[in-house]
Write an enzyme that holds these catalytic residues in place. Structure first.
Site, PDB file in Angstrom:
ATOM      1  N   GLU A 176       0.816  -1.217   0.000  1.00 44.35           N
ATOM      2  CA  GLU A 176       0.000   0.000   0.000  1.00 44.35           C
ATOM      3  C   GLU A 176       0.850   1.268   0.000  1.00 44.35           C
ATOM      4  OE1 GLU A 176      -2.732   0.511   3.323  1.00 44.35           O
ATOM      5  OE2 GLU A 176      -3.601   2.290   2.430  1.00 44.35           O
ATOM      6  N   LYS A 218      -2.432  -1.934  -3.184  1.00 41.56           N
ATOM      7  CA  LYS A 218      -3.492  -1.100  -2.601  1.00 41.56           C
ATOM      8  C   LYS A 218      -3.090   0.369  -2.731  1.00 41.56           C
ATOM      9  CE  LYS A 218      -6.062  -0.152   1.636  1.00 41.56           C
ATOM     10  NZ  LYS A 218      -6.781  -0.749   2.759  1.00 41.56           N
TER      11      LYS A 218
HETATM   12  P1  13P Z   1      -9.392   4.236   3.873  1.00 36.26           P
HETATM   13  O1  13P Z   1     -10.215   3.492   2.865  1.00 36.26           O
HETATM   14  O2  13P Z   1     -10.208   4.860   4.973  1.00 36.26           O
HETATM   15  O3  13P Z   1      -8.412   5.165   3.234  1.00 36.26           O
HETATM   16  O4  13P Z   1      -8.550   3.154   4.665  1.00 36.26           O
HETATM   17  C1  13P Z   1      -7.931   2.156   3.975  1.00 36.26           C
HETATM   18  C2  13P Z   1      -6.695   1.769   4.677  1.00 36.26           C
HETATM   19  O5  13P Z   1      -6.536   0.640   5.029  1.00 36.26           O
HETATM   20  C3  13P Z   1      -5.672   2.800   4.910  1.00 36.26           C
HETATM   21  O6  13P Z   1      -4.487   2.196   5.315  1.00 36.26           O
END
Ligand code: 13P
Length: 340
Positions: A176, A218
């Site tokens: 991510e 992500k």
């Molecule tokens: P959000 O969808 O609220 O951005 O959170 C996703 C997430 O896991 C952030 O690390």
């Protein structure tokens, strides 16, 4: 027998389904609870996650749930551990393994995510607790003169080190890199920074032998900054996001699971829907939303046992709308129907 990582990665992006991010750290969940005037006690945190994880019908749209260190050790009211409860519904349990973003040395305004020390041992413990996948979040900020290449490559290096360790432990890594959409920057700037970020991330992933078939990405969507004037509309966001990811994400990656990153829940659904309506794409395009799946549920619940059903109905509705967005079959008028 070890986990088959490719099968798990594909199951997480099964048609019509996506991931619930319920891995808010203690600090973040306190912020969410503050917004509804609920005290952040261990029992309140457990009760709230219990509400989400026992929502009947949600597994039709939710393939996996990301847990936090405290949450993976908690359980339902009858004592069933949450990982076991989820598995029993065919929902795959996962775990956030990073230790948060801290200031990057000699780089004002920039962050680096920590948590590599002792990670191999922690991953083994999470395996024993029932996790099948993991998540590590890097944070990139757009402002005057930043992000620097130093910040991008340092975070990309850490993401790849984490990714390789996760695969070694038999856990699918969710990589991510989040470019924050705070600020007044244009969608072109968001495109450029997301592009630089993905270039660094996929270079490091390849160099550090992270198998693309056994991971998910992500990322943020490519949006105008939240304070920008003349913000790009849904179709433009969809087009720019797809254009950016086609340049950087190998088709060997089974899926891209977007974060919502502070978009309204309906915008997050509409953007995903527009992208899938433009398909087919080389990868599954899905969701791994925190706020965009939970915000209405949190508001409906407000910490009261008598509101659990209302909270579950709100969560189920968002899960269903996003499930429909997986195939481009969502339309905003479906929101009104349920609200009426
Ligand atoms: P959000 O969808 O609220 O951005 O959170 C996703 C997430 O896991 C952030 O690390």
């Amino acid at each position: 027998m070890g986990n088959n990582l490719e099968d798990i990665a594909r199951a997480l992006v099964a048609p019509g389904k996506g991931i619930l991010a319920a891995d808010e750290s203690s600090g973040t969940i306190k912020k969410r609870f503050d917004s509804i005037n609920v005290e952040s006690t261990e029992e309140n945190r457990r009760a709230y996650r219990d509400l989400l994880f026992t929502t009947e019908g949600a597994p039709d749209y939710i393939s996996g749930v990301i847990l936090y260190d405290e949450t993976i050790r908690q359980g339902a009211a009858d004592g069933t551990p949450f990982p076991e409860l989820l598995e029993g519904q065919g929902v795959i349990p996962g775990i956030k393994v990073d230790m948060g973003a801290n200031d990057l040395a000699n780089a004002p305004g920039e962050k680096v995510t920590e948590g590599l020390d002792g990670l191999r041992e922690r991953l083994n413990e999470y395996c024993e607790l029932g996790a099948k996948f993991t998540k590590w979040r890097a944070v990139i900020t757009i402002d005057k003169g930043i992000p620097t290449e130093y910040c991008l490559w340092t975070n990309a290096h850490a993401l790849a080190r984490y990714g390789a360790l996760s695969q070694e432990a038999g856990l699918v890594p969710i990589i991510e890199p989040e470019v924050l959409m705070d600020g007044d920057h244009s969608i072109e700037t968001a495109f450029d920074v997301t592009s630089r970020t993905l270039h660094a991330v996929f270079t490091e992933l390849r160099d550090q032998k992270v198998w693309f078939e056994q991971m998910l990405l992500k990322p943020n969507m490519v949006l105008s900054g939240y304070d920008a004037s003349g913000r790009a509309g849904i179709q433009e966001v969809a087009e720019q996001t797809i254009r950016c990811f086609k340049r950087h994400v190998p088709s060997a990656v089974p899926g891209i699971v977007f974060l919502s990153g502070g978009q309204t829940d309906e915008d997050a659904t509409a953007h995903l829907n527009a992208m899938n309506a433009m398909g087919p794409h080389p990868w599954e395009l899905s969701f791994s939303y925190g706020r965009a799946l939970q915000a209405p549920a949190l508001k409906a619940w407000r910490g009261a046992a008598e509101n659990v059903q209302a909270g579950q109905a709100a969560y189920l509705h968002r899960a269903k709308m996003n499930g429909l967005a997986r195939s481009g079959s969502y339309s905003p008028d479906m929101e009104e129907k349920v609200a009426a």
